[in-house]
Design a protein around this motif. Structure first.
Motif, PDB file in Angstrom:
ATOM      1  N   TRP A  13       0.882  -1.164   0.000  1.00 51.74           N
ATOM      2  CA  TRP A  13       0.000   0.000   0.000  1.00 51.74           C
ATOM      3  C   TRP A  13       0.921   1.216   0.000  1.00 51.74           C
ATOM      4  CZ3 TRP A  13      -1.974  -4.128   3.071  1.00 51.74           C
ATOM      5  CH2 TRP A  13      -3.237  -4.578   2.679  1.00 51.74           C
ATOM      6  N   PHE A  16       4.363   1.084   1.620  1.00 49.96           N
ATOM      7  CA  PHE A  16       4.435   0.083   2.692  1.00 49.96           C
ATOM      8  C   PHE A  16       4.242  -1.322   2.129  1.00 49.96           C
ATOM      9  CE2 PHE A  16       2.188  -2.609   5.816  1.00 49.96           C
ATOM     10  CZ  PHE A  16       3.202  -2.706   6.753  1.00 49.96           C
ATOM     11  N   ALA A  18       3.350  -4.867   2.782  1.00 48.84           N
ATOM     12  CA  ALA A  18       2.721  -5.722   3.791  1.00 48.84           C
ATOM     13  C   ALA A  18       3.109  -7.181   3.594  1.00 48.84           C
ATOM     14  CB  ALA A  18       1.204  -5.573   3.741  1.00 48.84           C
ATOM     15  N   PRO A  37       2.373 -12.005  15.050  1.00 53.05           N
ATOM     16  CA  PRO A  37       1.823 -10.897  15.832  1.00 53.05           C
ATOM     17  C   PRO A  37       0.955  -9.982  14.971  1.00 53.05           C
ATOM     18  CG  PRO A  37       4.121 -10.489  15.305  1.00 53.05           C
ATOM     19  CD  PRO A  37       3.801 -11.857  14.792  1.00 53.05           C
ATOM     20  N   SER A  38       0.227  -9.112  15.629  1.00 52.38           N
ATOM     21  CA  SER A  38      -0.643  -8.176  14.936  1.00 52.38           C
ATOM     22  C   SER A  38       0.150  -7.365  13.899  1.00 52.38           C
ATOM     23  CB  SER A  38      -1.261  -7.243  15.985  1.00 52.38           C
ATOM     24  OG  SER A  38      -2.154  -6.393  15.360  1.00 52.38           O
ATOM     25  N   GLY A  39      -0.379  -7.274  12.699  1.00 50.31           N
ATOM     26  CA  GLY A  39       0.234  -6.436  11.673  1.00 50.31           C
ATOM     27  C   GLY A  39       1.282  -7.144  10.824  1.00 50.31           C
ATOM     28  N   CYS A  40       1.527  -8.458  11.046  1.00 45.30           N
ATOM     29  CA  CYS A  40       2.596  -9.132  10.286  1.00 45.30           C
ATOM     30  C   CYS A  40       2.151  -9.526   8.876  1.00 45.30           C
ATOM     31  CB  CYS A  40       3.119 -10.355  11.034  1.00 45.30           C
ATOM     32  SG  CYS A  40       1.936 -11.712  11.079  1.00 45.30           S
ATOM     33  N   GLY A  41       0.832  -9.432   8.602  1.00 48.63           N
ATOM     34  CA  GLY A  41       0.371  -9.700   7.235  1.00 48.63           C
ATOM     35  C   GLY A  41      -0.472 -10.956   7.085  1.00 48.63           C
ATOM     36  N   LYS A  42      -0.860 -11.592   8.196  1.00 49.74           N
ATOM     37  CA  LYS A  42      -1.619 -12.850   8.150  1.00 49.74           C
ATOM     38  C   LYS A  42      -2.932 -12.695   7.388  1.00 49.74           C
ATOM     39  CE  LYS A  42      -2.221 -12.923  12.680  1.00 49.74           C
ATOM     40  NZ  LYS A  42      -1.576 -11.727  13.174  1.00 49.74           N
ATOM     41  N   SER A  43      -3.727 -11.702   7.823  1.00 48.02           N
ATOM     42  CA  SER A  43      -5.060 -11.542   7.217  1.00 48.02           C
ATOM     43  C   SER A  43      -4.944 -11.120   5.763  1.00 48.02           C
ATOM     44  CB  SER A  43      -5.876 -10.500   7.972  1.00 48.02           C
ATOM     45  OG  SER A  43      -6.070 -10.923   9.280  1.00 48.02           O
ATOM     46  N   THR A  44      -3.962 -10.302   5.475  1.00 46.70           N
ATOM     47  CA  THR A  44      -3.783  -9.862   4.087  1.00 46.70           C
ATOM     48  C   THR A  44      -3.510 -11.064   3.193  1.00 46.70           C
ATOM     49  OG1 THR A  44      -2.906  -7.765   4.887  1.00 46.70           O
ATOM     50  CG2 THR A  44      -2.443  -8.323   2.590  1.00 46.70           C
ATOM     51  N   GLU A 159      -9.106 -15.986  12.340  1.00 41.74           N
ATOM     52  CA  GLU A 159      -9.327 -15.883  13.794  1.00 41.74           C
ATOM     53  C   GLU A 159     -10.772 -16.208  14.150  1.00 41.74           C
ATOM     54  OE1 GLU A 159      -7.064 -13.992  16.159  1.00 41.74           O
ATOM     55  OE2 GLU A 159      -5.657 -13.079  14.776  1.00 41.74           O
TER      56      GLU A 159
HETATM   57  P1  ATP Z   1      -3.994  -8.663  13.008  1.00 44.65           P
HETATM   58  O1  ATP Z   1      -3.617  -9.887  13.776  1.00 44.65           O
HETATM   59  O2  ATP Z   1      -3.945  -7.411  13.836  1.00 44.65           O
HETATM   60  O3  ATP Z   1      -5.273  -8.805  12.226  1.00 44.65           O
HETATM   61  P2  ATP Z   1      -2.446  -9.177  10.603  1.00 44.65           P
HETATM   62  O4  ATP Z   1      -1.178  -9.893  10.763  1.00 44.65           O
HETATM   63  O5  ATP Z   1      -3.609  -9.930  10.100  1.00 44.65           O
HETATM   64  O6  ATP Z   1      -2.802  -8.411  11.939  1.00 44.65           O
HETATM   65  P3  ATP Z   1      -2.863  -7.500   8.294  1.00 44.65           P
HETATM   66  O7  ATP Z   1      -4.290  -7.136   8.574  1.00 44.65           O
HETATM   67  O8  ATP Z   1      -2.608  -8.486   7.239  1.00 44.65           O
HETATM   68  O9  ATP Z   1      -2.138  -7.952   9.642  1.00 44.65           O
HETATM   69  O10 ATP Z   1      -2.064  -6.160   7.948  1.00 44.65           O
HETATM   70  C1  ATP Z   1      -0.685  -6.187   7.601  1.00 44.65           C
HETATM   71  C2  ATP Z   1      -0.191  -4.768   7.508  1.00 44.65           C
HETATM   72  O11 ATP Z   1      -0.796  -4.111   6.389  1.00 44.65           O
HETATM   73  C3  ATP Z   1      -0.496  -3.923   8.736  1.00 44.65           C
HETATM   74  O12 ATP Z   1       0.618  -3.133   9.040  1.00 44.65           O
HETATM   75  C4  ATP Z   1      -1.664  -3.075   8.295  1.00 44.65           C
HETATM   76  O13 ATP Z   1      -1.653  -1.817   8.951  1.00 44.65           O
HETATM   77  C5  ATP Z   1      -1.408  -2.919   6.806  1.00 44.65           C
HETATM   78  N1  ATP Z   1      -2.679  -2.754   6.067  1.00 44.65           N
HETATM   79  C6  ATP Z   1      -3.704  -3.618   6.029  1.00 44.65           C
HETATM   80  N2  ATP Z   1      -4.702  -3.167   5.232  1.00 44.65           N
HETATM   81  C7  ATP Z   1      -4.290  -1.953   4.767  1.00 44.65           C
HETATM   82  C8  ATP Z   1      -4.867  -0.962   3.893  1.00 44.65           C
HETATM   83  N3  ATP Z   1      -6.067  -1.140   3.339  1.00 44.65           N
HETATM   84  N4  ATP Z   1      -4.132   0.152   3.644  1.00 44.65           N
HETATM   85  C9  ATP Z   1      -2.904   0.324   4.190  1.00 44.65           C
HETATM   86  N5  ATP Z   1      -2.298  -0.577   5.004  1.00 44.65           N
HETATM   87  C10 ATP Z   1      -2.977  -1.691   5.289  1.00 44.65           C
END
Ligand code: ATP
Length: 354
Positions: A13, A16, A18, A37-44, A159
């Motif tokens: 993005w 950044f 991800a 951990p939160s923000g590592c990119g799992k959900s993406t 989750e």
């Molecule tokens: P969590 O456990 O908190 O859900 P995660 O590991 O699933 O975290 P993601 O949701 O995949 O993390 O996000 C990965 C990174 O991409 C994060 O730093 C998030 O801020 C960033 N991110 C996610 N969606 C967007 C978006 N639409 N625009 C910009 N950055 C994004």
């Protein structure tokens, strides 16, 4: 090639990144967890597999077919979210049938398949209720039934149990695993709960800031982590840093204060800077009446009682070390000086190797 192939997937993005060049094969019928951990990119990553998000680069292949440009509904996946995302104004039955209705499935087949899916999650008796008339666990089962009724090739779970309290969550873990095995569903499960990932999965992916740090069996992830990051994220660990000495009597990690611990490695380790770790259950303690500079020693700070087990917190140098209390050894008291007996397992991606 796996049932799901993730090939060179990147996602950015603006500036950044991800996800940075993710490669992953999920085998047919496998339960694979993505942990981090939160923000590592799992959900993406999961959303890209599902088709809910477009990758910046790379490909997704499901059941041998490139689906990168396909919309969600063409991918034959079932998806369950953290918040269940049920339609509040529709009954349990309609929540489950909606996906089939949208696909123009014949009416009698819809009825049969919905009842079968509800039976699998033990909810046939509640088919006429609204989501607001269900408990959290029952709502989660509706979300599962809604996914499996479509007979997906793969099940993607983000989750799905995190909104449930501990006991219900544990029950649902057992049910989910049983259902996955009965149906032989290839499953990708996103969680930040390490115990959940270790107990449910055939293999676990540990992610760190958009890259895969380790992909391995739960046993190897816990016992043979490749880095301090993985060892620290999955379970309790105490780290030793020092110089690795390979003597005839074996390997030793010599720390700056001159003390050393025995060390072992699953890989070819050469002398020099290294990091090793121990888990609480790998350590034993014995009371030490006379301080001995050659022995690794610590001071018992606290005994922590958890019901089925208890841990000592022992101060070793400047750091607290967690040690599982063994019931066959006399209880130590707070303030006792103890000898710490353990063998540090060396981490391949730390020290000189990196
Ligand atoms: P969590 O456990 O908190 O859900 P995660 O590991 O699933 O975290 P993601 O949701 O995949 O993390 O996000 C990965 C990174 O991409 C994060 O730093 C998030 O801020 C960033 N991110 C996610 N969606 C967007 C978006 N639409 N625009 C910009 N950055 C994004």
């Amino acid at each position: 090639m796996g049932e799901i192939s993730v090939r060179n997937i990147t996602k950015s993005w603006a500036d950044f990144a991800a996800l940075k060049n993710i490669n992953l094969d999920v085998r047919e019928g496998e339960f694979l967890s993505i942990l981090g951990p939160s923000g590592c990119g799992k959900s993406t990553l999961l959303r890209i597999i599902a088709g809910l998000e477009n990758p910046t680069g790379g490909d997704i292949v499901i059941a041998g077919r490139r689906v990168t440009d396909d919309p969600v509904w063409k991918r034959k996946i079932g998806f369950v979210f953290q918040n269940f995302a049920l339609w509040p104004h529709l009954t349990v039955f309609r929540n489950v049938s909606m996906g089939l209705e949208l696909r123009k499935t014949p009416k009698n087949e819809v009825h049969e398949r919905v009842i079968e899916a509800l039976r699998m999650v033990q909810l046939e008796a509640l088919a006429d209720r609204l989501p607001s008339q269900l408990s959290g666990g029952q709502q989660q089962r509706v979300a599962l039934a809604r996914a499996i009724v479509l007979k997906p090739h793969v099940l993607l779970l983000d989750e799905p149990l995190s909104a449930l309290d501990k006991n219900l969550r544990q029950d649902m873990q057992v049910e989910l695993k049983a259902l996955q095995q009965t149906l032989g569903l290839t499953t990708v499960f996103v969680t930040h709960d390490q115990e959940e990932a270790l107990s449910l999965s055939d293999r676990v992916v540990v992610m760190n800031r958009g890259v895969i740090e380790q992909l391995d069996t739960p046993d190897n992830i816990y016992n043979k982590p490749v880095s301090e990051y993985v060892a620290r994220f999955v379970g309790e660990a105490f780290f030793f840093r020092g110089a690795l000495e390979c003597l005839r009597g074996g390997k030793h990690l010599r720390m700056q204060d001159g003390r050393s611990v025995p060390a072992n490695a699953e890989f070819e380790a050469s002398p020099g800077e290294a990091v090793g770790f121990v888990r609480p259950e790998w350590i034993s303690l014995s009371k030490l009446d006379d301080p001995n500079p050659d022995v690794l020693q610590g001071k018992v700070e606290r005994l922590m009682f958890f019901g089925q087990s208890s841990d000592y917190i022992v101060r070793v140098g400047d750091h607290p070390m967690r040690v599982k209390r063994r019931s066959d050894v006399p209880t130590l008291s707070e303030g006792d000086t103890v000898a710490v007996h353990c063998t540090a397992r060396l981490l391949p991606n730390e020290g000189k190797a990196r």
